[in-house]
Design a protein around this motif. Structure first.
Motif, PDB file in Angstrom:
ATOM      1  N   GLU A 280       0.815  -1.208   0.000  1.00  0.00           N
ATOM      2  CA  GLU A 280       0.000   0.000   0.000  1.00  0.00           C
ATOM      3  C   GLU A 280       0.848   1.256   0.000  1.00  0.00           C
ATOM      4  OE1 GLU A 280      -2.955   2.086   3.195  1.00  0.00           O
ATOM      5  OE2 GLU A 280      -3.544   0.075   2.547  1.00  0.00           O
TER       6      GLU A 280
ATOM      7  N   TYR B  51      -4.702   8.106   1.852  1.00  0.00           N
ATOM      8  CA  TYR B  51      -5.436   7.127   1.053  1.00  0.00           C
ATOM      9  C   TYR B  51      -5.606   7.605  -0.393  1.00  0.00           C
ATOM     10  CZ  TYR B  51      -6.937   3.956   4.800  1.00  0.00           C
ATOM     11  OH  TYR B  51      -6.987   3.013   5.788  1.00  0.00           O
TER      12      TYR B  51
ATOM     13  N   ALA C  60      -9.986   1.708   3.778  1.00  0.00           N
ATOM     14  CA  ALA C  60      -8.803   1.098   3.170  1.00  0.00           C
ATOM     15  C   ALA C  60      -9.157   0.246   1.962  1.00  0.00           C
ATOM     16  CB  ALA C  60      -8.057   0.255   4.206  1.00  0.00           C
TER      17      ALA C  60
ATOM     18  N   PRO D  80      -7.009   2.662  -1.521  1.00  0.00           N
ATOM     19  CA  PRO D  80      -8.417   3.002  -1.436  1.00  0.00           C
ATOM     20  C   PRO D  80      -8.926   3.864  -2.608  1.00  0.00           C
ATOM     21  CG  PRO D  80      -7.319   3.376   0.660  1.00  0.00           C
ATOM     22  CD  PRO D  80      -6.251   3.141  -0.365  1.00  0.00           C
TER      23      PRO D  80
END
Length: 780
Positions: free
Chosen positions: A123, A295, A599, A761
């Motif tokens: 991520e 995000y 997320a 996200p």
């Protein structure tokens, strides 16, 4: 005092009556004193605005050899009382301290990639909040595995809110243990995927010993790790400190850094009786983090132009966390046939992730970030994200995702051996546990003015989330190991009984009333059976197992638990020169549970909901050996001091939905039977090799995976709804200087590959580019 407090205090008193009074009293006082220092001695539901300044959070100082079960089972905490691999009903893996220190990754995604059957999704590039799953069970915030440190549950609220926004710092660990298949019976509450246990640094056996490590590299990446401790007579101790920091590899439009600072402090104390029958351990740990993470990803056009760009609208995004835990444990071996361990634990975690949540246009319409990045019709809103000045009435909502978590419990494990020369074994365990998550969140409105964010209106604390999720649970398991000739049979059963509750205060920001309440009571029995046979004694074995899996459903009474049935069949080869394991697995999941997490591209409510059913199946292959030993070439090198260990792991996973349904969970959406599960790479591999001479060592590590779907679908991959396939090479060199000093240097992503790791996200996210590092380790 409620029944829980009475039970816990009675259990503590009962366990410590076997100890000298002063020792038990000292450890309990140390427990309370530690939590008094961090101000978290009780689980509290008082709403607080956890808005730490960066200074506050940082002032507190902050074998390449992949040991397979046959070789390492004696030292594995997750062995759960097994005397050898034949008594483990399922797959088990371990990364030793030699392996962890060789490549010295601080990112758990890179570390866990080496293990077959462990699914990982990157991520942020640093692994601050990794997404880890096992055997196609799902990876969202590692919420579908049982996460532990030193055998104690470590997710912030393992029952009430299992999403792992806290993940133990893997750079300070000396072991990683994974259990899959029927062996999960001993661990819970999540038993649909597997159990991951991170083993912290042990207390040194010498009177005084330790190490100091310093590393620096690209993007001002820095790591400092110190440990000092020793054992004198009956007492042992250690004190450990770690600091990780970076300026980040992404470039904000406003010019600010995008890095993080994270610190860990761990203290341990141990007492052993003169008879050796008693051992008491105390562990206290504190961790703080300040990270400028977001995000918000990128639109496809901007990713193609500069994949490491960060939009101006994410300039205020900041994650602040504070974690502490304490464990008091007692080992007692009353006879040669009976041993037991009891641990009392408490954890506390607070975090406030202040990050861009949505865009509001001049008409008051709320625009989702994911839609803005993919819909050409929203080009004006995209311009605001990129720094164009907002028009009157429009704005950027930044949400303070302010939450507190707490957990405490007592757990007891034991092993009893019985029978004649070929001893059988009975292992058992019990745990009483409670945890909670307290949301007290708000949104602030900003305007974009000449590329800078300006606060327009501050939100009221609690106005964007004002509720408490809590859980109380009792769990227990019993497992036996019966030896019959070359066969070992391991039947077992786990029982979980829990009450999951929610108290939602809504607009009552002061929490003067009781709010609306709901609860969900669950009681489940989870049986399992394993079998193991020696095909060639001490060389070649086969194993098989079946068990029932379970995922807790949350507090909504109309949400059902997720159940699953798991089957695995495998074989192991273990010799001095080569070890290997091949496992076939098949899983059927019913009442699939999805979580509305930001997320995952959702709204962030955290609610759980049922979907349809799915099937996951595949193969795991792991082989490790020394090429020089296998070929006999070691004889050509002086004194046989050269080694060439190679480790290979490969996982093939096919996971599809077996039922059509519609879901509000964004990656699922409208699902048709036969659609593949999103964010699950069908192929994942790792190849590591080292050339080890008496003073020099050269290391290579190649890790890769195929492209993943980012939404449920079938047929050919849609480039707009998938990640990139990747194969990344890391390299390192180590030099053992005179004495106890080791110098090292390395590079990750040698060829500077650019690739998409996720579209969640919101928008495209890149892997870390090429990064150099160098440093030294001094041991004493």
């Amino acid at each position: 005092m409620d029944c829980w407090d009475a039970m816990v205090e009675f259990c503590i008193m009962l366990r410590f009556t076997n100890l000298p009074g002063f020792c038990g009293l000292f450890l309990l006082c140390a427990n309370l004193f530690f939590f008094d220092l961090v101000g978290r001695a009780q689980l509290s539901y008082e709403p607080q605005e956890h808005v730490l300044s960066s200074k506050d959070s940082l002032d507190f100082m902050t074998q390449m050899w992949h040991a397979l079960p046959e070789a390492e089972v004696g030292g594995i905490a997750l062995a759960g009382g097994a005397s050898d691999a034949s008594e483990i009903p399922g797959s088990m893996q371990r990364l030793s301290s030699k392996t962890l220190r060789k490549m010295s990754y601080s990112d758990p995604i890179r570390t866990l990639h080496a293990l077959a059957g462990v699914n990982v999704v990157a991520e942020d590039g640093f692994g601050l909040r990794p997404n880890v799953g096992m055997r196609g069970s799902g990876t969202e915030r590692s919420s579908r595995i049982t996460l532990m440190e030193d055998g104690v549950l470590m997710a912030p609220a393992p029952y009430a809110a299992p999403s792992a926004y806290y993940f133990p710092t893997i750079a300070r660990m000396e072991g990683v243990e994974v259990r899959k298949g029927g062996s999960q019976i001993a661990f819970g509450p999540q038993t649909a995927g597997g159990a991951l246990n991170l083993v912290s640094s042990a207390i040194p056996d010498a009177e005084v010993a330790g190490r100091v490590r310093f590393e620096s590299g690209s993007f001002r990446n820095r790591q400092m790790h110190t440990l000092v401790g020793g054992t004198q007579g009956q007492w042992g101790y250690s004190l450990e400190f770690m600091q990780l920091s970076s300026d980040g590899f992404k470039i904000l439009d406003t010019g600010e850094d995008t890095g993080f600072d994270k610190t860990d402090v761990v203290a341990k104390l141990q007492w052993t009786s003169t008879s050796g029958k008693h051992k008491v351990r105390w562990k206290g740990a504190q961790s703080g983090e300040s990270s400028r993470e977001t995000y918000l990803g990128l639109a496809a056009e901007d990713f193609a132009s500069n994949p490491f760009r960060r939009y101006a609208a994410s300039a205020k995004d900041l994650m602040l966390t504070d974690h502490a835990h304490v464990i008091v444990g007692h080992e007692f071996n009353p006879t040669s046939r009976w041993s037991m361990t009891t641990e009392v634990y408490q954890t506390w975690f607070a975090r406030n992730w202040y990050k861009l949540d949505r865009v509001v246009d001049s008409t008051g319409t709320k625009l989702a970030l994911g839609d803005i990045l993919t819909d050409p019709a929203m080009s004006e809103a995209l311009g605001w994200l990129q720094g164009a000045s907002t028009i009157p009435g429009a704005g950027l909502d930044v949400k303070a995702n302010n939450r507190q978590y707490g957990a405490r419990g007592i757990q007891h494990r034991g092993r009893w051996s019985f029978g004649g020369a070929q001893q059988h074994r009975l292992t058992y365990g019990m745990r009483a546990h409670e945890d909670f998550m307290d949301r007290y969140q708000w949104r602030d409105r900003y305007a974009m003015v000449d590329g800078q964010m300006a606060l327009v209106a501050a939100g009221d604390s609690g106005s964007a989330g004002n509720r408490i999720e809590s859980a109380r649970a009792l769990a227990g398991h019993v497992r036996a190991a019966f030896h019959v000739g070359a066969w070992t049979f391991t039947p077992g059963v786990r029982h979980e009984r829990m009450t999951l509750s929610r108290q939602d205060f809504g607009d009552d920001l002061a929490r003067l009333g009781d709010g609306t309440q709901r609860s969900n009571d669950i009681s489940v029995w989870l049986p399992g059976l394993g079998a193991h046979v020696d095909l060639v004694p001490n060389l070649w074995t086969a194993f098989a197992g079946v068990h029932r899996g379970f995922v807790p459903p949350g507090s909504a009474p109309d949400t059902e638990p997720e159940y699953s049935n798991h089957l695995e069949v495998g074989t192991r080869l273990s010799s001095r020169m080569v070890s290997g394991q091949i496992t076939l697995f098949h899983s059927e999941h019913q009442n699939l549970l999805g979580a509305d997490l930001t997320a995952s591209g959702g709204t962030g409510s955290g609610d759980l909901f049922n979907g349809g059913s799915s099937r996951a199946q595949g193969i795991e292959v792991e082989v490790v050996g020394d090429v020089l030993e296998l070929t006999g070439a070691s004889a050509f090198f002086a004194n046989g001091m050269h080694h060439f260990p190679v480790r290979v792991s490969y996982t093939y996973t096919q996971a599809v939905f077996t039922q059509a349904f519609e879901s509000e969970f964004d990656p699922w959406g409208v699902v048709e039977e036969g659609d593949a599960l999103p964010y699950l790479a069908p192929h994942q591999f790792s190849v590591s090799a080292s050339w080890e001479a008496p003073r020099w060592s050269y290391d290579l590590n190649l890790r890769g995976m195929s492209a993943m779907r980012t939404s449920a679908s079938k047929g050919e991959l849609n480039p707009a709804q998938s990640t990139d396939a990747m194969a990344v090479l890391d390299a390192g060199v180590r030099f053992q200087a005179q004495g106890h000093l080791e110098w090292f240097a390395g590079v990750t992503n040698v060829f500077n590959d650019t690739y998409v790791v996720a579209r969640r996200p919101y928008g495209l996210r890149p892997g870390m580019p090429r990064a150099f590092r160098a440093g030294a380790t001094l041991s004493f």
